[in-house]
Design a protein around this motif. Structure first.
Motif, short mmCIF file in Angstrom:
data_model
loop_
_atom_site.label_atom_id
_atom_site.label_comp_id
_atom_site.label_asym_id
_atom_site.label_seq_id
_atom_site.Cartn_x
_atom_site.Cartn_y
_atom_site.Cartn_z
N LYS A 196 -3.69 -0.58 8.17
CA LYS A 196 -3.82 -0.17 9.58
C LYS A 196 -2.57 0.58 10.06
O LYS A 196 -2.64 1.35 11.01
CB LYS A 196 -4.14 -1.35 10.48
N VAL A 197 -1.45 0.37 9.40
CA VAL A 197 -0.22 1.09 9.75
C VAL A 197 -0.41 2.59 9.52
O VAL A 197 0.09 3.41 10.28
CB VAL A 197 0.98 0.55 8.92
N LEU A 198 -1.16 2.94 8.49
CA LEU A 198 -1.39 4.34 8.15
C LEU A 198 -2.05 5.09 9.30
O LEU A 198 -1.65 6.22 9.62
CB LEU A 198 -2.26 4.43 6.89
N LYS A 199 -3.01 4.49 9.95
CA LYS A 199 -3.70 5.12 11.08
C LYS A 199 -2.70 5.42 12.21
O LYS A 199 -2.72 6.50 12.81
CB LYS A 199 -4.82 4.22 11.58
N ILE B 106 6.16 -0.57 8.12
CA ILE B 106 6.52 0.43 7.11
C ILE B 106 7.68 -0.15 6.29
O ILE B 106 8.70 -0.52 6.84
CB ILE B 106 6.95 1.76 7.75
N THR B 107 7.50 -0.22 4.98
CA THR B 107 8.56 -0.78 4.14
C THR B 107 9.48 0.31 3.61
O THR B 107 10.66 0.07 3.42
CB THR B 107 7.97 -1.60 2.98
N SER B 108 8.95 1.51 3.38
CA SER B 108 9.79 2.62 2.96
C SER B 108 9.03 3.93 3.13
O SER B 108 7.80 3.95 3.18
CB SER B 108 10.24 2.48 1.50
N TYR B 109 9.79 5.03 3.22
CA TYR B 109 9.16 6.34 3.30
C TYR B 109 10.15 7.41 2.82
O TYR B 109 11.36 7.19 2.81
CB TYR B 109 8.68 6.66 4.72
N GLN B 110 9.60 8.53 2.43
CA GLN B 110 10.39 9.68 1.99
C GLN B 110 9.67 10.93 2.45
O GLN B 110 8.47 11.10 2.21
CB GLN B 110 10.55 9.67 0.47
N ILE B 111 10.39 11.82 3.13
CA ILE B 111 9.81 13.06 3.62
C ILE B 111 10.40 14.21 2.81
O ILE B 111 11.62 14.30 2.67
CB ILE B 111 10.10 13.28 5.11
N SER B 112 9.54 15.08 2.28
CA SER B 112 9.98 16.23 1.50
C SER B 112 9.67 17.51 2.26
O SER B 112 8.50 17.83 2.49
CB SER B 112 9.28 16.25 0.14
N MET C 57 0.83 -1.16 0.00
CA MET C 57 0.00 0.00 0.00
C MET C 57 0.89 1.24 0.00
O MET C 57 1.75 1.39 0.84
CB MET C 57 -0.88 -0.03 1.25
N LYS C 58 0.68 2.12 -0.98
CA LYS C 58 1.43 3.36 -1.07
C LYS C 58 0.48 4.53 -0.86
O LYS C 58 -0.66 4.49 -1.31
CB LYS C 58 2.09 3.50 -2.44
N THR C 59 0.98 5.57 -0.18
CA THR C 59 0.16 6.76 0.03
C THR C 59 1.05 7.98 0.18
O THR C 59 2.25 7.86 0.43
CB THR C 59 -0.74 6.59 1.27
N LEU D 43 4.82 13.40 3.06
CA LEU D 43 5.40 12.12 3.44
C LEU D 43 4.86 11.10 2.45
O LEU D 43 3.66 10.92 2.34
CB LEU D 43 4.97 11.75 4.87
N ARG D 44 5.77 10.48 1.71
CA ARG D 44 5.39 9.38 0.83
C ARG D 44 5.74 8.10 1.59
O ARG D 44 6.86 7.93 2.03
CB ARG D 44 6.16 9.44 -0.48
N LEU D 45 4.74 7.24 1.71
CA LEU D 45 4.86 6.09 2.60
C LEU D 45 4.42 4.82 1.90
O LEU D 45 3.44 4.82 1.17
CB LEU D 45 3.97 6.34 3.82
N GLU D 46 5.18 3.77 2.14
CA GLU D 46 4.78 2.44 1.67
C GLU D 46 4.74 1.53 2.89
O GLU D 46 5.70 1.46 3.65
CB GLU D 46 5.77 1.92 0.64
N ALA D 47 3.60 0.88 3.08
CA ALA D 47 3.42 0.02 4.24
C ALA D 47 2.80 -1.30 3.82
O ALA D 47 2.15 -1.40 2.79
CB ALA D 47 2.54 0.71 5.27
#
Length: 66
Positions: free
Chosen positions: A49-52, A29-35, A1-3, A41-45
């Motif tokens: 439920k990790v997003l919450k 969380i498998t990866s993330y990038q903060i700009s 899941m990417k968001t 925040l680009r997030l891959e989980a």
């Protein structure tokens, strides 16, 4: 899941480091990038439920996740 999440209140590298510390504690969380420039925040989980948990912990730092 990417968001991608927008984070209000993201102003400096110190802010980014505070968020990174919180993200490092969350399992799934498998990866993330903060700009800092885009205030995102680009997030891959693994699971949605990790997003919450991510949103809750970032909000607890005093930022506003949109």
């Amino acid at each position: 899941m990417k968001t991608e999440l927008e984070i209000d209140g993201l102003k400096c590298e110190g802010c980014i480091n505070r968020i990174k510390n919180v993200l490092s504690e969350i399992k799934g969380i498998t990866s993330y990038q903060i700009s800092l420039e885009d205030k995102t925040l680009r997030l891959e989980a693994k699971k949605e439920k990790v997003l919450k948990e991510v949103i809750e912990k970032i909000n607890n730092l005093g930022f506003i996740v949109k």
